[in-house]
Enzyme design. Sequence first.
Site: not given
Length: 611
Positions: A343-344
């Site tokens: 993800c991030l």
Amino acid sequence: MSVTQDALPEAISRLLVASGPVGAETHPPEPEARQDVIPASSTRDVDRAFRSGIARVTGGLAPSALAGAYLDWAVHLAASPGKQFELAGRAVAAAAENMAFAFGCARGSARDPCACALPQDNRFRASEWQSFPFNMYAHAFLSIERWWEAATTDIRGVSKQHENAVTFAARQLLDTAAPSNFIWTNPTVFHRTRAEGGMNLLRGFANLAEDARRAAAGEGPVGTEAFQVGKTVALTRGKVVHRTPIAEIIQYSPTTDRVRPEPIVIVPAWIMKYYILDLSPANSLVRFLTGQGFTVFMISWKNPGPEDRDVAFDDYRTQGVLPAIEAATAITGAERVHAVGYCLGGTLLGVAAAAMAREHDNRLASLSFLAAQVDFTEAGELMLFVNESQVAFLEDMMWERGYLDARQMSGAFQLLRSNDLIWSRMVHDYLMGERSVPIDIMAWNADATRMPYKMHSEYLRSLFLDNDLAEGRFKVGGRRIAIHDIHVPIFAVGTEQDHVAPWRSVFKLHALANAETTFVLTNGGHNAGILSQPGHRHRHFRMAVHRHDEQTVDPDSWLAANSPQEGSWWPAWSAWLVRRSGAAVAPPPLGCADSRFAPLDDAPGRYVLMT
């Protein structure tokens, strides 16, 4: 409308002080001094405090952003008489169709109300909705939904983002009035209420009261207390071998007699707690990797508070990613590591890898990106909340506290799937009077984290709003970096139902990185698709390799050319890592006792326990 109790008075006080004492004798200032009578910073503080108060009421959504989208749509629709005529015709045709459908239902002919429902809309597909008058309610609602979809789309001149925002807002308003949400128009609820004499509603009221009490006390949903970090989840054994102000580095104990010499360093997102990758033993990615003969290092991020308001995006690289790579190489003696970003965390890893490539730092053997984006031009429905007006509003909201509250982020994600995450749950818990049996991923989802003011502002502006990383403007250490400089092999995973990192957005790594890229598309969503352990039922994936000297293809062509394979993608990834690793060696020690990477605490460490 009330504003914050502390921020606004403080800002006004600074404004009054800057203006001079009330009632004091004043003299006309020199002309060049007039502009400094009321400093601009003081007036901006008043504005920020006022907007921060508005944000408490709106849940963080900027009214100006929604108003701008609505005006763009309304003005262009008003200037489109042909579109208005089309919509009027659609309304008449829908009314006639609904009347004919109702007459058919009243005569007893079986009619399916879901013939024109959206594929992901399962609210009216149960057999109970096939009977009169409930099929009539569903059909009428779906016809109204289709009319509003036509009314908010395909209007010449409206920007795509504004069109999406207006469509989204219309869908949210319609969902509140769906017949599935009410006792008399939902056949399942209606029959249950009649059969139980309303006892289900009493149980539902008790559930509502309990949920309200828990929300006010800051507690998680009912049943999540059964999942405790380090006791029932995040159980893989290991040691914290390093700690920085914002990250702990965990090294996991080996579970095989021999291990691959290149360790794996996992960079999770700090919007979530790392143990999504180490949930229960059966679905722990960490446990799977150690069982495949890998030495695994994990970053556990601190849950930031007001004191961390000035933590910057690059601090997560210098105080998280780089120390983790240093610890992994120092402890294992390896020259290179397999880096994994989720993800991030994958976006951050892309930044770190590009910076390392620029500096000719060759400590990366491979890169794996799990549901992670480096190009944000097609970042899905989250882009509904990202424009200049909304970002400025969020900045003002974070300015007061120094962070973005986890509940506000959770609310935005729930709106993206309101049917599944809001209305279906309300019907199940409050109208049916039932309780869902909590599972580990639900408990993890309730254990959310905050986002520092400075970091989140930089992230939203540089990446989401301006797309600086993909377009070569992002700077590290005052100098630009480029994803194209990355040459190590890449393994990228996208998930079919991802609302956070749409797979077509993740797919853009093919065109950005100058490296061999193995892309996997698996079924499931942003989290469930990644938690795809072997033996998980109803799992499939597609997989293909793209070499850096080959012509790139568009995602739809890639999809058509690659057939699904049954099962989990984890074994395929493990085999990919093994092919890029050396021969097995004896396991390394847990930490280095005579270095700065000496063992500190048992896993899962301290930071993950911060609330």
